[in-house]
Design a protein around this motif. Structure first.
Motif, PDB file in Angstrom:
ATOM      1  N   SER A  27     -40.554  61.871  59.507  1.00  0.00           N
ATOM      2  CA  SER A  27     -41.648  60.920  59.326  1.00  0.00           C
ATOM      3  C   SER A  27     -41.092  59.505  59.150  1.00  0.00           C
ATOM      4  CB  SER A  27     -42.462  61.301  58.087  1.00  0.00           C
ATOM      5  OG  SER A  27     -43.353  60.252  57.743  1.00  0.00           O
ATOM      6  N   LYS A  58     -42.048  57.517  57.197  1.00  0.00           N
ATOM      7  CA  LYS A  58     -42.070  57.235  55.760  1.00  0.00           C
ATOM      8  C   LYS A  58     -40.695  57.403  55.124  1.00  0.00           C
ATOM      9  CE  LYS A  58     -46.847  58.654  55.575  1.00  0.00           C
ATOM     10  NZ  LYS A  58     -47.706  59.801  55.410  1.00  0.00           N
ATOM     11  N   GLU A  59     -39.838  58.237  55.723  1.00  0.00           N
ATOM     12  CA  GLU A  59     -38.498  58.455  55.169  1.00  0.00           C
ATOM     13  C   GLU A  59     -37.664  57.168  55.143  1.00  0.00           C
ATOM     14  OE1 GLU A  59     -37.262  61.242  53.666  1.00  0.00           O
ATOM     15  OE2 GLU A  59     -39.308  62.002  53.845  1.00  0.00           O
ATOM     16  N   MET A  86     -38.788  54.189  55.265  1.00  0.00           N
ATOM     17  CA  MET A  86     -39.507  53.244  54.407  1.00  0.00           C
ATOM     18  C   MET A  86     -39.166  53.482  52.943  1.00  0.00           C
ATOM     19  SD  MET A  86     -43.278  52.928  56.044  1.00  0.00           S
ATOM     20  CE  MET A  86     -43.546  52.367  57.713  1.00  0.00           C
ATOM     21  N   LEU A  87     -39.003  54.740  52.560  1.00  0.00           N
ATOM     22  CA  LEU A  87     -38.632  55.046  51.182  1.00  0.00           C
ATOM     23  C   LEU A  87     -37.209  54.579  50.876  1.00  0.00           C
ATOM     24  CD1 LEU A  87     -40.182  58.611  50.814  1.00  0.00           C
ATOM     25  CD2 LEU A  87     -40.939  56.510  49.691  1.00  0.00           C
ATOM     26  N   TYR A 130     -40.464  50.006  64.588  1.00  0.00           N
ATOM     27  CA  TYR A 130     -40.357  49.522  63.210  1.00  0.00           C
ATOM     28  C   TYR A 130     -38.991  48.872  63.054  1.00  0.00           C
ATOM     29  CZ  TYR A 130     -44.277  52.683  62.305  1.00  0.00           C
ATOM     30  OH  TYR A 130     -45.495  53.324  62.325  1.00  0.00           O
ATOM     31  N   ASP A 155     -49.451  61.041  61.288  1.00  0.00           N
ATOM     32  CA  ASP A 155     -48.188  60.413  60.912  1.00  0.00           C
ATOM     33  C   ASP A 155     -47.462  59.920  62.162  1.00  0.00           C
ATOM     34  OD1 ASP A 155     -46.098  59.573  59.320  1.00  0.00           O
ATOM     35  OD2 ASP A 155     -45.398  61.578  58.799  1.00  0.00           O
TER      36      ASP A 155
END
Length: 104
Positions: free
Chosen positions: A27, A29-30, A32-33, A51, A90
Motif C-alpha cells: 500500500s 500508505k507504507e 507515507m508512514l 508520489y 487503496d
C-alpha cells in the motif's frame, strides 16, 4: 579526499533506492508512514498516481591525513518517485522511478 566523499554519497543513495524498491506490491500508505506525506502527487494518464518524496541526506565524512583527521560536511537532496495503481479503495505501489545516478 573527494573520492571518499563521492563513495560515501553513492553508498547512502543506494540504500535509499533499495528502500523505495521494497515498497513495490505494498500500500502507498507504507512509505507515507516511513517518510511522511509526499511533496507531490501526480495523476497519470493511465489512472495511476505518482508520489514524490524529497530525501535529504547529510552528515560528516572523516578524511585522515598523515597527522590529522579532517571532517568534511556533505549534503545531498534527491526526489524519489513511487508509482501506484488503484486497487479497491487503496493505491498499491507498482514501480519506482530513479531520478539520477546519485539518487539510486
Amino acid at each position: 579526499m573527494r573520492a571518499l566523499v563521492f563513495l560515501g554519497l553513492f553508498v547512502l543513495a543506494s540504500c535509499t533506492s533499495q528502500m523505495m524498491n521494497s515498497y513495490i506490491g505494498k500500500s502507498i500508505k507504507e512509505p507515507m508512514l516511513d517518510y511522511g506525506p509526499p511533496i507531490n502527487v501526480i495523476e497519470l494518464d493511465d489512472g495511476r498516481r505518482a508520489y514524490q518524496w524529497q530525501v535529504i541526506t547529510s552528515g560528516m565524512t572523516a578524511v585522515s591525513g598523515p597527522t590529522t583527521t579532517t571532517y568534511i560536511p556533505y549534503s545531498d537532496s534527491c526526489i524519489h518517485t513511487l508509482t501506484a495503481k488503484k486497487t479497491g479503495g487503496d493505491y498499491i505501489v507498482d514501480g519506482y522511478r530513479k531520478t539520477s545516478f546519485f539518487c539510486e
